[in-house]
Design a protein around this motif. Structure first.
Motif, PDB file in Angstrom:
ATOM      1  N   MET A  20      45.972 -32.311 -13.972  1.00 30.86           N
ATOM      2  CA  MET A  20      45.828 -30.640 -13.851  1.00 30.86           C
ATOM      3  C   MET A  20      46.733 -30.293 -13.216  1.00 30.86           C
ATOM      4  SD  MET A  20      41.688 -31.059 -13.800  1.00 30.86           S
ATOM      5  CE  MET A  20      41.454 -29.939 -13.228  1.00 30.86           C
ATOM      6  N   ALA A  21      47.480 -30.367 -11.980  1.00 31.39           N
ATOM      7  CA  ALA A  21      48.499 -29.978 -11.537  1.00 31.39           C
ATOM      8  C   ALA A  21      49.754 -29.435 -12.464  1.00 31.39           C
ATOM      9  CB  ALA A  21      48.713 -30.446 -10.123  1.00 31.39           C
ATOM     10  N   ARG A  22      50.195 -30.331 -12.503  1.00 32.53           N
ATOM     11  CA  ARG A  22      50.897 -29.990 -14.253  1.00 32.53           C
ATOM     12  C   ARG A  22      51.075 -29.446 -14.983  1.00 32.53           C
ATOM     13  NH1 ARG A  22      52.148 -36.031 -13.362  1.00 32.53           N
ATOM     14  NH2 ARG A  22      50.570 -36.006 -15.421  1.00 32.53           N
ATOM     15  N   ARG A  23      49.852 -28.828 -15.575  1.00 31.12           N
ATOM     16  CA  ARG A  23      49.516 -28.459 -16.733  1.00 31.12           C
ATOM     17  C   ARG A  23      49.420 -27.394 -16.332  1.00 31.12           C
ATOM     18  NH1 ARG A  23      44.599 -31.548 -19.591  1.00 31.12           N
ATOM     19  NH2 ARG A  23      43.768 -30.882 -17.923  1.00 31.12           N
ATOM     20  N   SER A  24      48.484 -26.641 -14.904  1.00 31.45           N
ATOM     21  CA  SER A  24      48.405 -25.532 -14.321  1.00 31.45           C
ATOM     22  C   SER A  24      49.293 -24.703 -14.542  1.00 31.45           C
ATOM     23  CB  SER A  24      47.357 -25.656 -13.069  1.00 31.45           C
ATOM     24  OG  SER A  24      48.498 -25.574 -12.019  1.00 31.45           O
ATOM     25  N   LYS A  25      48.943 -23.461 -14.602  1.00 35.73           N
ATOM     26  CA  LYS A  25      49.863 -21.715 -15.207  1.00 35.73           C
ATOM     27  C   LYS A  25      50.437 -21.668 -13.469  1.00 35.73           C
ATOM     28  CE  LYS A  25      47.659 -19.873 -18.067  1.00 35.73           C
ATOM     29  NZ  LYS A  25      46.793 -19.079 -18.630  1.00 35.73           N
ATOM     30  N   ALA A  26      51.637 -21.549 -13.185  1.00 35.06           N
ATOM     31  CA  ALA A  26      52.081 -21.243 -12.356  1.00 35.06           C
ATOM     32  C   ALA A  26      51.294 -19.527 -11.820  1.00 35.06           C
ATOM     33  CB  ALA A  26      53.496 -20.792 -12.186  1.00 35.06           C
ATOM     34  N   ASP A  27      50.297 -19.107 -10.740  1.00 38.40           N
ATOM     35  CA  ASP A  27      49.593 -18.236 -10.525  1.00 38.40           C
ATOM     36  C   ASP A  27      49.987 -17.661  -9.091  1.00 38.40           C
ATOM     37  OD1 ASP A  27      48.803 -20.437  -8.234  1.00 38.40           O
ATOM     38  OD2 ASP A  27      46.984 -20.645  -9.618  1.00 38.40           O
ATOM     39  N   GLY A  28      51.402 -18.055  -8.816  1.00 41.41           N
ATOM     40  CA  GLY A  28      51.690 -17.448  -7.709  1.00 41.41           C
ATOM     41  C   GLY A  28      51.128 -17.513  -6.103  1.00 41.41           C
ATOM     42  N   PHE A  29      50.013 -18.201  -5.940  1.00 44.55           N
ATOM     43  CA  PHE A  29      49.435 -18.912  -5.010  1.00 44.55           C
ATOM     44  C   PHE A  29      50.377 -20.281  -4.493  1.00 44.55           C
ATOM     45  CE2 PHE A  29      45.843 -16.569  -6.390  1.00 44.55           C
ATOM     46  CZ  PHE A  29      45.435 -16.681  -5.101  1.00 44.55           C
ATOM     47  N   VAL A  30      50.584 -20.316  -3.297  1.00 40.90           N
ATOM     48  CA  VAL A  30      50.884 -21.255  -2.573  1.00 40.90           C
ATOM     49  C   VAL A  30      49.996 -22.103  -1.997  1.00 40.90           C
ATOM     50  CG1 VAL A  30      51.911 -22.240  -0.492  1.00 40.90           C
ATOM     51  CG2 VAL A  30      53.272 -19.756  -1.246  1.00 40.90           C
ATOM     52  N   ARG A  31      49.963 -23.850  -2.284  1.00 42.51           N
ATOM     53  CA  ARG A  31      49.261 -24.223  -1.514  1.00 42.51           C
ATOM     54  C   ARG A  31      49.571 -25.801  -0.595  1.00 42.51           C
ATOM     55  NH1 ARG A  31      48.061 -22.922  -7.118  1.00 42.51           N
ATOM     56  NH2 ARG A  31      46.261 -22.234  -7.678  1.00 42.51           N
ATOM     57  N   GLY A  69      35.127 -42.687   6.269  1.00 45.58           N
ATOM     58  CA  GLY A  69      36.080 -42.746   7.368  1.00 45.58           C
ATOM     59  C   GLY A  69      35.359 -41.837   8.300  1.00 45.58           C
ATOM     60  N   ASP A  70      34.938 -40.566   7.642  1.00 45.10           N
ATOM     61  CA  ASP A  70      34.790 -39.270   7.886  1.00 45.10           C
ATOM     62  C   ASP A  70      35.984 -38.580   7.462  1.00 45.10           C
ATOM     63  OD1 ASP A  70      32.551 -37.599   8.756  1.00 45.10           O
ATOM     64  OD2 ASP A  70      33.047 -37.731  10.592  1.00 45.10           O
ATOM     65  N   THR A  71      36.176 -38.578   6.501  1.00 44.84           N
ATOM     66  CA  THR A  71      38.158 -38.077   6.219  1.00 44.84           C
ATOM     67  C   THR A  71      37.820 -37.055   5.982  1.00 44.84           C
ATOM     68  OG1 THR A  71      38.138 -39.918   7.227  1.00 44.84           O
ATOM     69  CG2 THR A  71      40.339 -38.972   5.652  1.00 44.84           C
ATOM     70  N   ILE A  72      38.779 -36.074   5.441  1.00 47.55           N
ATOM     71  CA  ILE A  72      38.523 -34.508   4.757  1.00 47.55           C
ATOM     72  C   ILE A  72      39.945 -34.775   4.318  1.00 47.55           C
ATOM     73  CG2 ILE A  72      37.738 -32.421   3.725  1.00 47.55           C
ATOM     74  CD1 ILE A  72      35.383 -34.112   5.083  1.00 47.55           C
ATOM     75  N   GLU A  73      39.651 -34.219   2.377  1.00 45.18           N
ATOM     76  CA  GLU A  73      40.951 -33.818   2.232  1.00 45.18           C
ATOM     77  C   GLU A  73      40.646 -33.129   1.315  1.00 45.18           C
ATOM     78  OE1 GLU A  73      44.108 -35.470  -1.610  1.00 45.18           O
ATOM     79  OE2 GLU A  73      42.153 -35.364  -2.094  1.00 45.18           O
ATOM     80  N   PHE A  74      41.545 -31.553   1.950  1.00 44.90           N
ATOM     81  CA  PHE A  74      41.212 -30.857   1.297  1.00 44.90           C
ATOM     82  C   PHE A  74      42.697 -29.612   0.646  1.00 44.90           C
ATOM     83  CE2 PHE A  74      42.045 -30.378   5.195  1.00 44.90           C
ATOM     84  CZ  PHE A  74      42.102 -28.871   6.179  1.00 44.90           C
ATOM     85  N   THR A  75      41.935 -28.806   0.142  1.00 45.62           N
ATOM     86  CA  THR A  75      43.374 -27.744  -0.411  1.00 45.62           C
ATOM     87  C   THR A  75      43.405 -26.426  -0.153  1.00 45.62           C
ATOM     88  OG1 THR A  75      44.400 -29.484  -1.711  1.00 45.62           O
ATOM     89  CG2 THR A  75      44.893 -27.338  -2.439  1.00 45.62           C
ATOM     90  N   MET A  76      44.352 -25.380   0.652  1.00 44.93           N
ATOM     91  CA  MET A  76      44.333 -24.375   0.617  1.00 44.93           C
ATOM     92  C   MET A  76      45.318 -23.732   0.362  1.00 44.93           C
ATOM     93  SD  MET A  76      42.455 -24.152   3.668  1.00 44.93           S
ATOM     94  CE  MET A  76      41.890 -22.931   4.371  1.00 44.93           C
ATOM     95  N   ARG A  77      44.573 -22.574  -0.471  1.00 45.70           N
ATOM     96  CA  ARG A  77      45.948 -21.660  -1.265  1.00 45.70           C
ATOM     97  C   ARG A  77      46.184 -20.478  -0.581  1.00 45.70           C
ATOM     98  NH1 ARG A  77      43.196 -19.608  -6.659  1.00 45.70           N
ATOM     99  NH2 ARG A  77      42.175 -18.037  -6.250  1.00 45.70           N
ATOM    100  N   ARG A  78      46.631 -19.958  -0.815  1.00 45.45           N
ATOM    101  CA  ARG A  78      47.212 -18.577   0.009  1.00 45.45           C
ATOM    102  C   ARG A  78      48.451 -17.408  -0.864  1.00 45.45           C
ATOM    103  NH1 ARG A  78      52.058 -17.837   2.345  1.00 45.45           N
ATOM    104  NH2 ARG A  78      53.068 -20.093   2.468  1.00 45.45           N
ATOM    105  N   LEU A  79      48.390 -16.199  -1.327  1.00 46.75           N
ATOM    106  CA  LEU A  79      49.285 -15.072  -2.027  1.00 46.75           C
ATOM    107  C   LEU A  79      50.750 -15.556  -0.822  1.00 46.75           C
ATOM    108  CD1 LEU A  79      48.177 -12.399  -2.790  1.00 46.75           C
ATOM    109  CD2 LEU A  79      48.620 -14.069  -3.795  1.00 46.75           C
ATOM    110  N   PRO A  80      52.254 -15.980  -1.143  1.00 43.26           N
ATOM    111  CA  PRO A  80      53.446 -15.915  -0.060  1.00 43.26           C
ATOM    112  C   PRO A  80      53.566 -15.004   0.614  1.00 43.26           C
ATOM    113  CG  PRO A  80      53.471 -15.544  -3.003  1.00 43.26           C
ATOM    114  CD  PRO A  80      52.199 -16.014  -2.774  1.00 43.26           C
ATOM    115  N   THR A  81      53.070 -13.957  -0.061  1.00 45.19           N
ATOM    116  CA  THR A  81      53.336 -12.294   1.571  1.00 45.19           C
ATOM    117  C   THR A  81      51.839 -11.547   0.728  1.00 45.19           C
ATOM    118  OG1 THR A  81      53.841 -11.493  -1.158  1.00 45.19           O
ATOM    119  CG2 THR A  81      55.895 -12.485   0.596  1.00 45.19           C
ATOM    120  N   ALA A  82      51.883 -10.624   1.862  1.00 47.53           N
ATOM    121  CA  ALA A  82      50.703  -9.866   2.000  1.00 47.53           C
ATOM    122  C   ALA A  82      51.653  -8.531   1.337  1.00 47.53           C
ATOM    123  CB  ALA A  82      50.332  -9.431   3.762  1.00 47.53           C
ATOM    124  N   ASP A  83      51.081  -7.702   0.451  1.00 43.03           N
ATOM    125  CA  ASP A  83      50.248  -6.327   0.115  1.00 43.03           C
ATOM    126  C   ASP A  83      50.965  -5.417   1.190  1.00 43.03           C
ATOM    127  OD1 ASP A  83      50.806  -6.673  -2.150  1.00 43.03           O
ATOM    128  OD2 ASP A  83      48.668  -6.665  -2.451  1.00 43.03           O
TER     129      ASP A  83
END
Length: 83
Positions: A20-31, A69-83
């Protein structure tokens, strides 16, 4: 071509996520993806929001899942710069 026969091994969740990650378009977010114990995951998410506030960077938790084992996998996203 994908073999869909009964004897074909099932895809693992990570395989699906990678496809899915390979198929997704570049949306400008940093993950960034993290795999941490629950308490460390909470602390890391808080630090992420302090470094890149939601209002300025549209930051957020894109996805998460609980692992054994009470472990969490998570993905954070953000824009590379603020307006």
């Amino acid at each position: 071509m994908v073999d869909r026969s009964r004897n074909a091994p099932l895809d693992q969740p990570r395989d699906l996520a990678e496809r899915m990650a390979r198929r997704s378009k570049a949306d400008g977010f940093v993950r960034e993806t993290f795999v941490l114990p629950r308490l460390d995951a909470r602390a890391r998410a808080r630090a992420f929001f302090e470094a890149w506030p939601k209002a300025a960077y549209m930051s957020g938790v894109e996805s998460w899942r609980e692992l054994p084992g009470d472990t969490i996998e998570f993905t954070m996203r953000r824009l590379p710069t603020a307006d």
